[in-house]
Design a protein around this motif. Structure first.
Motif, PDB file in Angstrom:
ATOM      1  N   PRO A  32       3.376 -12.942 -11.270  1.00 39.83           N
ATOM      2  CA  PRO A  32       4.478 -11.986 -11.130  1.00 39.83           C
ATOM      3  C   PRO A  32       4.326 -11.207  -9.818  1.00 39.83           C
ATOM      4  O   PRO A  32       3.312 -10.559  -9.588  1.00 39.83           O
ATOM      5  CB  PRO A  32       4.309 -11.053 -12.332  1.00 39.83           C
ATOM      6  N   THR A  33       5.300 -11.364  -8.936  1.00 38.80           N
ATOM      7  CA  THR A  33       5.218 -10.779  -7.600  1.00 38.80           C
ATOM      8  C   THR A  33       6.481  -9.987  -7.305  1.00 38.80           C
ATOM      9  O   THR A  33       7.578 -10.505  -7.445  1.00 38.80           O
ATOM     10  CB  THR A  33       5.048 -11.883  -6.527  1.00 38.80           C
ATOM     11  N   THR A  34       6.312  -8.730  -6.904  1.00 38.45           N
ATOM     12  CA  THR A  34       7.429  -7.890  -6.479  1.00 38.45           C
ATOM     13  C   THR A  34       7.286  -7.682  -4.985  1.00 38.45           C
ATOM     14  O   THR A  34       6.260  -7.190  -4.516  1.00 38.45           O
ATOM     15  CB  THR A  34       7.396  -6.529  -7.204  1.00 38.45           C
ATOM     16  N   ILE A  35       8.309  -8.072  -4.216  1.00 38.18           N
ATOM     17  CA  ILE A  35       8.286  -7.940  -2.767  1.00 38.18           C
ATOM     18  C   ILE A  35       9.426  -7.019  -2.344  1.00 38.18           C
ATOM     19  O   ILE A  35      10.594  -7.284  -2.634  1.00 38.18           O
ATOM     20  CB  ILE A  35       8.473  -9.307  -2.065  1.00 38.18           C
ATOM     21  N   TYR A  36       9.081  -5.926  -1.658  1.00 37.19           N
ATOM     22  CA  TYR A  36      10.089  -5.036  -1.097  1.00 37.19           C
ATOM     23  C   TYR A  36      10.327  -5.439   0.355  1.00 37.19           C
ATOM     24  O   TYR A  36       9.411  -5.936   1.023  1.00 37.19           O
ATOM     25  CB  TYR A  36       9.627  -3.581  -1.144  1.00 37.19           C
ATOM     26  N   PRO A  37      11.536  -5.207   0.880  1.00 37.78           N
ATOM     27  CA  PRO A  37      11.832  -5.587   2.267  1.00 37.78           C
ATOM     28  C   PRO A  37      10.974  -4.819   3.276  1.00 37.78           C
ATOM     29  O   PRO A  37      10.628  -3.662   3.064  1.00 37.78           O
ATOM     30  CB  PRO A  37      13.304  -5.207   2.441  1.00 37.78           C
ATOM     31  N   ARG A  38      10.653  -5.497   4.365  1.00 39.93           N
ATOM     32  CA  ARG A  38       9.932  -4.835   5.456  1.00 39.93           C
ATOM     33  C   ARG A  38      10.816  -3.730   6.022  1.00 39.93           C
ATOM     34  O   ARG A  38      12.023  -3.793   5.944  1.00 39.93           O
ATOM     35  CB  ARG A  38       9.597  -5.832   6.566  1.00 39.93           C
ATOM     36  N   GLY A  39      10.170  -2.740   6.618  1.00 45.20           N
ATOM     37  CA  GLY A  39      10.951  -1.645   7.184  1.00 45.20           C
ATOM     38  C   GLY A  39      10.097  -0.720   8.014  1.00 45.20           C
ATOM     39  O   GLY A  39      10.337   0.480   8.046  1.00 45.20           O
ATOM     40  N   GLY A  40       9.057  -1.279   8.642  1.00 44.74           N
ATOM     41  CA  GLY A  40       8.173  -0.456   9.453  1.00 44.74           C
ATOM     42  C   GLY A  40       7.297   0.432   8.589  1.00 44.74           C
ATOM     43  O   GLY A  40       7.224   0.285   7.367  1.00 44.74           O
ATOM     44  N   LYS A  41       6.648   1.367   9.232  1.00 46.36           N
ATOM     45  CA  LYS A  41       5.723   2.256   8.519  1.00 46.36           C
ATOM     46  C   LYS A  41       6.428   3.120   7.491  1.00 46.36           C
ATOM     47  O   LYS A  41       5.854   3.484   6.468  1.00 46.36           O
ATOM     48  CB  LYS A  41       4.963   3.126   9.519  1.00 46.36           C
ATOM     49  N   ALA A  42       7.692   3.430   7.721  1.00 42.05           N
ATOM     50  CA  ALA A  42       8.449   4.265   6.778  1.00 42.05           C
ATOM     51  C   ALA A  42       8.623   3.580   5.428  1.00 42.05           C
ATOM     52  O   ALA A  42       8.808   4.248   4.412  1.00 42.05           O
ATOM     53  CB  ALA A  42       9.809   4.612   7.364  1.00 42.05           C
ATOM     54  N   ALA A  43       8.551   2.255   5.391  1.00 37.44           N
ATOM     55  CA  ALA A  43       8.740   1.521   4.135  1.00 37.44           C
ATOM     56  C   ALA A  43       7.676   1.892   3.110  1.00 37.44           C
ATOM     57  O   ALA A  43       7.947   1.900   1.915  1.00 37.44           O
ATOM     58  CB  ALA A  43       8.734   0.016   4.385  1.00 37.44           C
TER      59      ALA A  43
END
Length: 79
Positions: free
Chosen positions: A16-27
């Protein structure tokens, strides 16, 4: 059983893998509370955080113990 929560990358087959979108250090800040909520749903016995700087923010938001933090070098600051 393991579950992975990360920013960027690809899902891991059979895990089970949850991947959030990249977005720089603010992510790391942007997704901290969502990652803590998702991890809480899994009810982990142990949280293993890779990189103290970015994902450490998530670990603090989760407030779970025991937690293992792996420090890889790029997140270590020499003052």
């Amino acid at each position: 059983d393991i579950s992975v929560i990360s920013i960027g990358g690809e899902p891991i087959e059979g895990i089970p893998t949850t991947i959030y979108p990249r977005g720089g250090k603010a992510a790391y800040f942007r997704y901290a509370m969502r990652a803590a909520r998702d991890a809480s749903r899994f009810k982990p016995d142990l949280v293993h955080c890779h990189y103290a700087a970015g994902f450490g923010i998530w670990t603090m938001a989760l407030r779970f113990r025991p937690t293992l933090v792996s420090v890889w070098g790029s997140d270590v600051v020499n003052i």
